[in-house]
Every structure is written in structure tokens, then in C-alpha cells.
Design an enzyme around this catalytic site. Structure first.
Site, PDB file in Angstrom:
ATOM      1  N   ASP A  24       0.670  -1.061  -0.162  1.00  0.00           N
ATOM      2  CA  ASP A  24       0.122   0.029  -0.020  1.00  0.00           C
ATOM      3  C   ASP A  24       0.732   1.287  -0.128  1.00  0.00           C
ATOM      4  OD1 ASP A  24      -2.255   1.303   0.029  1.00  0.00           O
ATOM      5  OD2 ASP A  24      -2.816   1.003   2.227  1.00  0.00           O
ATOM      6  N   HIS A  41       2.345   3.527  -9.228  1.00  0.00           N
ATOM      7  CA  HIS A  41       2.130   2.185  -9.424  1.00  0.00           C
ATOM      8  C   HIS A  41       3.315   1.525 -10.247  1.00  0.00           C
ATOM      9  CE1 HIS A  41      -1.905   2.440  -7.551  1.00  0.00           C
ATOM     10  NE2 HIS A  41      -2.096   3.157  -8.617  1.00  0.00           N
ATOM     11  N   SER A  69      -7.711  -5.559  -5.236  1.00  0.00           N
ATOM     12  CA  SER A  69      -8.825  -6.113  -4.544  1.00  0.00           C
ATOM     13  C   SER A  69     -10.064  -6.113  -5.155  1.00  0.00           C
ATOM     14  CB  SER A  69      -8.694  -5.424  -3.108  1.00  0.00           C
ATOM     15  OG  SER A  69      -9.501  -3.997  -3.325  1.00  0.00           O
ATOM     16  N   GLU A  71     -12.318  -4.536  -4.233  1.00  0.00           N
ATOM     17  CA  GLU A  71     -12.797  -3.078  -3.862  1.00  0.00           C
ATOM     18  C   GLU A  71     -12.147  -2.343  -4.841  1.00  0.00           C
ATOM     19  OE1 GLU A  71     -12.256  -5.401  -1.071  1.00  0.00           O
ATOM     20  OE2 GLU A  71     -14.277  -5.678  -1.158  1.00  0.00           O
ATOM     21  N   LEU A 135      10.235 -20.941  -4.958  1.00  0.00           N
ATOM     22  CA  LEU A 135       9.367 -20.029  -4.061  1.00  0.00           C
ATOM     23  C   LEU A 135       7.808 -20.011  -5.027  1.00  0.00           C
ATOM     24  CD1 LEU A 135       8.611 -17.576  -2.239  1.00  0.00           C
ATOM     25  CD2 LEU A 135       8.951 -15.817  -4.115  1.00  0.00           C
TER      26      LEU A 135
END
Ligand code: IPE
Ligand code: IPE
Ligand code: MG
Length: 244
Positions: A24, A41, A69, A71, A135
Site C-alpha cells: 500500500d 504504481h 482487491s 474493492e 518460491l
């Protein structure tokens, strides 16, 4: 201390198996630089690259990154379109390197609104990465913890109605295995950058006993050192899981 020296301080016996990151602060980073959010971004993608590399070097097994997300559709159309394209374009660019580094790549989230956003080459290459042994990198894309539970309940009720499973057998493990993260360990450590201290619908079921690590650093500035520091701090925690 440089991050390679910090990695030496990790207790391999107490390595978290799964780290999940709420990346974030891209917008606030851009504001501080007097540039537009889109550049924030872009810079955020460089941070993802850095942290994935560091996770590989530290020998982490599972890394989940929250990229978009359920949202985030509430943002402007311009930002949403840019973000979705940036995520896919970055994967197109990085995927060969990821495969060469033995990384296993998966998307978690709802495919529903995104059918046309998924690049075929990326999806096929992801599949070919599943034979790798390094990974596990989960990219949470159109991900919402509640949506994930809704999807799981739908699948489970279908299986109950068809007689594939019995309602009496429902337990923690069975629910976990109906989620997008089926057969993965729960996150031991959840990192959130930018000073916000909330889950924002990330890994709602899986985070029941996760340790949290918050930093004011904005995601584009998140360093390899800070990432390793979060692991070192995690190793100082005493997890009790309800026992005394
Ligand atoms: C995180 O940065 C990236 C995504 C949510 C995709 P933000 O875009 O949320 O940045 P802030 O929170 O506005 O600073
Ligand atoms: C969470 O960040 C989602 C991702 C990092 C993809 P947001 O910036 O969307 O979260 P809120 O709105 O501040 O809770
Ligand atoms: Mg944000």
C-alpha cells in the site's frame, strides 16, 4: 547493514513458511513526488521485483502479494484500467525470469470480471511454472477475502447436494481446501506498508493466527533490508495459538 548480511541473521529453523504483503502507498508516494498516481504504481512494480528476488534469496516457500482487491473497482476507470494492464504487462515482462528462478506462479482471486484481462501467454506460462520447486508466488488479483469465502460456500454446497461430501465432515481443514489458497499453509506473517493498519479484505479466513508487521514506508520505497527485518522481528515473536 546490507541485506545479504541481514539474511545471514535469519534462523533457518524458524523461517516463516508464508509471508503475505498488502502493498500500500503507491498513490501517496506519487503525491509526495508531485507526479500522478500511475507513476506510483509503476514504481510499485519495481518494489515487487526487488522483494520477490529477496524472498528467493532468503529461501521463503510462499509469498502472496495483494495486487488488486475486489474493492479497487471503486477507483476511477482510468486508474483501474491502468493498474490491470500494468500488472499483466509486468508479468509478461518478468515471467521468463521468474521461471528461470524456479518460481511457481499462481493467481488467486476471482476470475469473473477479468476474463479478458488475462494474457494467454501469462496463463500458459504460469501453468508451466507449476513443475518448479522454488518460491510459490501468489498474485492476488481481483481478490477479496469475503468473495473467496462466498465462492467456497457455493462450491461446498454443490458438493454437499451432489453427495460428494457430507455436511458432518466440514471442519477447518476442509474449508481451507475450498479456498483459492487450497493446500497452502496459512500466512505466518502479514506485512502492510504505508502506515495503514487494517486487513482491507485480505486473507480473511487464513489470517486467523497470522502475525502482523506494519511500517510507515510507502510501498515503492519498501527495501530488501526492511523485508528481511520483518522476518527477523517475526522470529522474536512468541506465537501461542491459544495455549499459555
Ligand atoms: C497500493 O497503493 C496499490 C493498490 C491498491 C493497487 P494505493 O494506490 O492504494 O496507494 P495509496 O493508498 O492511495 O497511497
Ligand atoms: C489494499 O489497499 C488493496 C491492495 C493493496 C491491492 P487499498 O489502498 O485498496 O486499501 P484501503 O482502501 O486503504 O483499505
Ligand atoms: Mg491504498
Amino acid at each position: 547493514m546490507n541485506y545479504k548480511q541481514l539474511i545471514e541473521n535469519i534462523d533457518k529453523e524458524r523461517m516463516p513458511k508464508h509471508i503475505a504483503i498488502i502493498m500500500d502507498g503507491n498513490g501517496r508516494w506519487a503525491d509526495a513526488q508531485n507526479t500522478n498516481r500511475i507513476n506510483g504504481h509503476k514504481q510499485g512494480v519495481l518494489a515487487v521485483r526487488r522483494i520477490v528476488e529477496t524472498a528467493v534469496e532468503a529461501g521463503l516457500e510462499y509469498l502472496t502479494v495483494y495486487a488488486f482487491s475486489t474493492e479497487n473497482w471503486r477507483r476511477s476507470k482510468k486508474e483501474v484500467n491502468y493498474l490491470l494492464k500494468l500488472i499483466m504487462d509486468s508479468l509478461v515482462k518478468e515471467i521468463d525470469d521468474l521461471i528461470a528462478n524456479n518460481v511457481i506462479i499462481r493467481f488467486i482471486g476471482s476470475k469473473e470480471e477479468l476474463e479478458k484481462n488475462y494474457n494467454k501467454k501469462v496463463l500458459n506460462t504460469c501453468k508451466s511454472s507449476w513443475k518448479n520447486t522454488g518460491l510459490h508466488l501468489n498474485v492476488a488479483m481481483n481478490y477479496g477475502g469475503r468473495r473467496e469465502l462466498i465462492d467456497a460456500f457455493k462450491l461446498m454446497s454443490d458438493d454437499i447436494i451432489s453427495g460428494k461430501i457430507s455436511k458432518n465432515l466440514i471442519n477447518d481443514e476442509m474449508i481451507s481446501n475450498y479456498l483459492y489458497t487450497a493446500y497452502m499453509p496459512d500466512p505466518d506473517l502479514i506485512i502492510r506498508t504505508s502506515g495503514e493498519e487494517r486487513l482491507s479484505n485480505f486473507l480473511v479466513w487464513q489470517s486467523a493466527y497470522s502475525e502482523f508487521w506494519f511500517t510507515k514506508t510507502l510501498w515503492p520505497d519498501f527495501s530488501r533490508q526492511e523485508f528481511i527485518q520483518s522476518i527477523l522481528d517475526f522470529q522474536e515473536r512468541k506465537r501461542r495459538f491459544g495455549s499459555r
